[in-house]
Design an enzyme around this catalytic site. Structure first.
Site, PDB file in Angstrom:
ATOM      1  N   GLY A 171       0.821  -1.218   0.000  1.00 32.74           N
ATOM      2  CA  GLY A 171       0.000   0.000   0.000  1.00 32.74           C
ATOM      3  C   GLY A 171       0.850   1.260   0.000  1.00 32.74           C
ATOM      4  O   GLY A 171       2.076   1.198   0.115  1.00 32.74           O
ATOM      5  N   THR A 228       0.932   3.789   2.174  1.00 34.51           N
ATOM      6  CA  THR A 228       1.543   4.159   3.458  1.00 34.51           C
ATOM      7  C   THR A 228       2.824   3.366   3.655  1.00 34.51           C
ATOM      8  O   THR A 228       3.860   3.902   4.076  1.00 34.51           O
ATOM      9  CB  THR A 228       0.560   3.892   4.621  1.00 34.51           C
ATOM     10  OG1 THR A 228      -0.712   4.442   4.272  1.00 34.51           O
ATOM     11  CG2 THR A 228       1.053   4.510   5.910  1.00 34.51           C
ATOM     12  N   ASP A 270       2.666  -2.646   8.674  1.00 31.36           N
ATOM     13  CA  ASP A 270       1.645  -2.719   7.627  1.00 31.36           C
ATOM     14  C   ASP A 270       0.687  -1.533   7.721  1.00 31.36           C
ATOM     15  O   ASP A 270       0.601  -0.862   8.762  1.00 31.36           O
ATOM     16  CB  ASP A 270       0.854  -4.031   7.772  1.00 31.36           C
ATOM     17  CG  ASP A 270       0.344  -4.551   6.442  1.00 31.36           C
ATOM     18  OD1 ASP A 270       0.163  -3.736   5.525  1.00 31.36           O
ATOM     19  OD2 ASP A 270       0.102  -5.766   6.329  1.00 31.36           O
ATOM     20  N   GLY A 271      -0.039  -1.297   6.645  1.00 32.15           N
ATOM     21  CA  GLY A 271      -1.101  -0.303   6.633  1.00 32.15           C
ATOM     22  C   GLY A 271      -2.441  -0.988   6.872  1.00 32.15           C
ATOM     23  O   GLY A 271      -2.496  -2.186   7.177  1.00 32.15           O
ATOM     24  N   LYS A 298      -8.305  -5.073   5.585  1.00 30.60           N
ATOM     25  CA  LYS A 298      -7.159  -4.798   4.738  1.00 30.60           C
ATOM     26  C   LYS A 298      -7.404  -5.388   3.351  1.00 30.60           C
ATOM     27  O   LYS A 298      -8.321  -6.141   3.163  1.00 30.60           O
ATOM     28  CB  LYS A 298      -5.897  -5.443   5.339  1.00 30.60           C
ATOM     29  CG  LYS A 298      -5.442  -4.747   6.615  1.00 30.60           C
ATOM     30  CD  LYS A 298      -4.141  -5.298   7.164  1.00 30.60           C
ATOM     31  CE  LYS A 298      -3.076  -5.561   6.150  1.00 30.60           C
ATOM     32  NZ  LYS A 298      -2.687  -4.423   5.311  1.00 30.60           N
ATOM     33  N   GLY A 309      -5.140  -2.991  -1.508  1.00 32.66           N
ATOM     34  CA  GLY A 309      -4.010  -3.204  -2.430  1.00 32.66           C
ATOM     35  C   GLY A 309      -3.891  -4.651  -2.898  1.00 32.66           C
ATOM     36  O   GLY A 309      -2.969  -4.989  -3.638  1.00 32.66           O
ATOM     37  N   GLU A 345      -0.031 -10.608   3.544  1.00 30.21           N
ATOM     38  CA  GLU A 345       0.090  -9.729   4.731  1.00 30.21           C
ATOM     39  C   GLU A 345      -0.327 -10.478   6.004  1.00 30.21           C
ATOM     40  O   GLU A 345       0.308 -10.336   7.052  1.00 30.21           O
ATOM     41  CB  GLU A 345      -0.765  -8.474   4.544  1.00 30.21           C
ATOM     42  CG  GLU A 345      -0.195  -7.539   3.492  1.00 30.21           C
ATOM     43  CD  GLU A 345      -1.116  -6.404   3.100  1.00 30.21           C
ATOM     44  OE1 GLU A 345      -0.603  -5.382   2.619  1.00 30.21           O
ATOM     45  OE2 GLU A 345      -2.348  -6.519   3.264  1.00 30.21           O
ATOM     46  N   LYS A 385      -8.587   6.348   8.612  1.00 26.01           N
ATOM     47  CA  LYS A 385      -8.788   4.891   8.611  1.00 26.01           C
ATOM     48  C   LYS A 385      -9.457   4.389   9.895  1.00 26.01           C
ATOM     49  O   LYS A 385      -9.786   3.208   9.983  1.00 26.01           O
ATOM     50  CB  LYS A 385      -7.448   4.170   8.441  1.00 26.01           C
ATOM     51  CG  LYS A 385      -6.624   4.599   7.234  1.00 26.01           C
ATOM     52  CD  LYS A 385      -7.261   4.167   5.960  1.00 26.01           C
ATOM     53  CE  LYS A 385      -6.428   4.412   4.726  1.00 26.01           C
ATOM     54  NZ  LYS A 385      -5.225   3.633   4.589  1.00 26.01           N
TER      55      LYS A 385
HETATM   56  C1  5RP Z   1      -2.897  -3.839   0.946  1.00 24.50           C
HETATM   57  C2  5RP Z   1      -3.390  -3.278   2.218  1.00 24.50           C
HETATM   58  C3  5RP Z   1      -2.989  -1.892   2.566  1.00 24.50           C
HETATM   59  O1  5RP Z   1      -2.293  -1.916   3.766  1.00 24.50           O
HETATM   60  C4  5RP Z   1      -4.223  -1.040   2.715  1.00 24.50           C
HETATM   61  O2  5RP Z   1      -4.983  -1.129   1.549  1.00 24.50           O
HETATM   62  C5  5RP Z   1      -3.854   0.423   2.988  1.00 24.50           C
HETATM   63  O3  5RP Z   1      -3.291   0.994   1.854  1.00 24.50           O
HETATM   64  P1  5RP Z   1      -2.884   2.526   1.774  1.00 24.50           P
HETATM   65  O4  5RP Z   1      -1.760   2.707   2.732  1.00 24.50           O
HETATM   66  O5  5RP Z   1      -2.511   2.758   0.353  1.00 24.50           O
HETATM   67  O6  5RP Z   1      -4.110   3.335   2.178  1.00 24.50           O
HETATM   68  O7  5RP Z   1      -4.080  -3.908   2.974  1.00 24.50           O
HETATM   69  O8  5RP Z   1      -3.334  -5.155   0.751  1.00 24.50           O
END
Ligand code: 5RP
Length: 229
Positions: free
Chosen positions: A28, A30, A79-80, A92, A95, A101, A119
């Protein structure tokens, strides 16, 4: 504004990594910020990326990479998330990397999640659908079954072809009718034949790093986060 909150949280999260650690990297935008910061810091740790997207960025920034075959125990997973609730449950997979993950998060001693404050939600499912990764062979029966839980939409690329995960699978984005028991839903979705993994993460967060207008807050429990919400 959101981009700035994200970067501030990423700066703070990158400080969790120290020399000699084995660290999982989620995917993602972040996490892309976190990886850029780790590249600049030149910290001598070993990293296992969850996606080709984050692997590309990590390689370009000179991070030392490894695999779960070599390192099956991780010191840390960063992780994001798409949504985090006051019980520290998450959605999640926007992405598309949630299967890898979740594997990395479960292999890690500590999981630190990095988000901007948009979020945070009181209840999961407020904005985000639940991504469900499925074997292409099973797409028909799974679509039919998912209607029992809500409205499934097959994720598509520009041009209309199905989106493919790094594992070569499809994703349904499931707008759930109700998501009051994430644990049960996670279990029930994964019990459907042909489902590889879904984007509900239960009980996997040790620390939540949140960027917001006042700076960065670090929460160690959902209760702390709920007071902030
Ligand atoms: C990918 C994810 C990402 O962590 C989630 O979508 C957050 O993404 P971003 O930081 O672009 O908002 O779960 O599989």
């Amino acid at each position: 504004m959101r981009e700035l909150w994200k970067r501030m949280a990423a700066e703070r999260a990158a400080q969790e990594v120290s020399r000699g650690m084995v660290v999982g990297l989620g995917s993602g935008t972040t996490m892309a910020e976190v990886v850029k910061i780790l590249g600049k810091s030149r910290v001598r740790a070993t990293f296992i990326p969850a996606s080709k997207f984050i692997e590309r960025i990590a390689k370009k920034r000179g991070l030392r990479l490894s695999t779960l075959e070599i390192h099956s125990d991780l010191d840390l997973h960063l992780d994001g998330a798409d949504e985090v609730d006051p019980r520290f449950h998450m959605i999640k997979g926007r992405g598309g990397a949630m299967a890898r993950e979740k594997i990395l998060a479960k292999a890690a001693r500590r999981v630190v999640i990095v988000v901007d404050k948009t979020k945070l939600v009181r209840r999961l499912g407020k904005h985000a659908p639940v991504p469900v990764e499925v074997l292409p062979f099973a797409v028909g029966p799974i679509r039919k079954k998912l209607h029992e839980f809500g409205k499934p939409m097959l994720r598509v690329r520009s041009g209309g072809r199905p989106y493919l995960t790094d594992n070569g699978n499809y994703i349904f984005d499931l707008k759930c009718r109700q998501l009051s028991d994430p644990q049960k839903l996670e279990r029930e979705l994964n019990a459907i034949p042909g489902v590889v993994e879904n984007g509900i993460f239960v009980g996997l967060v040790d620390e939540l790093v949140v960027g917001h207008e006042g700076g960065v807050s670090v929460f160690k429990s959902g209760k702390e986060m709920a007071e902030f919400l």
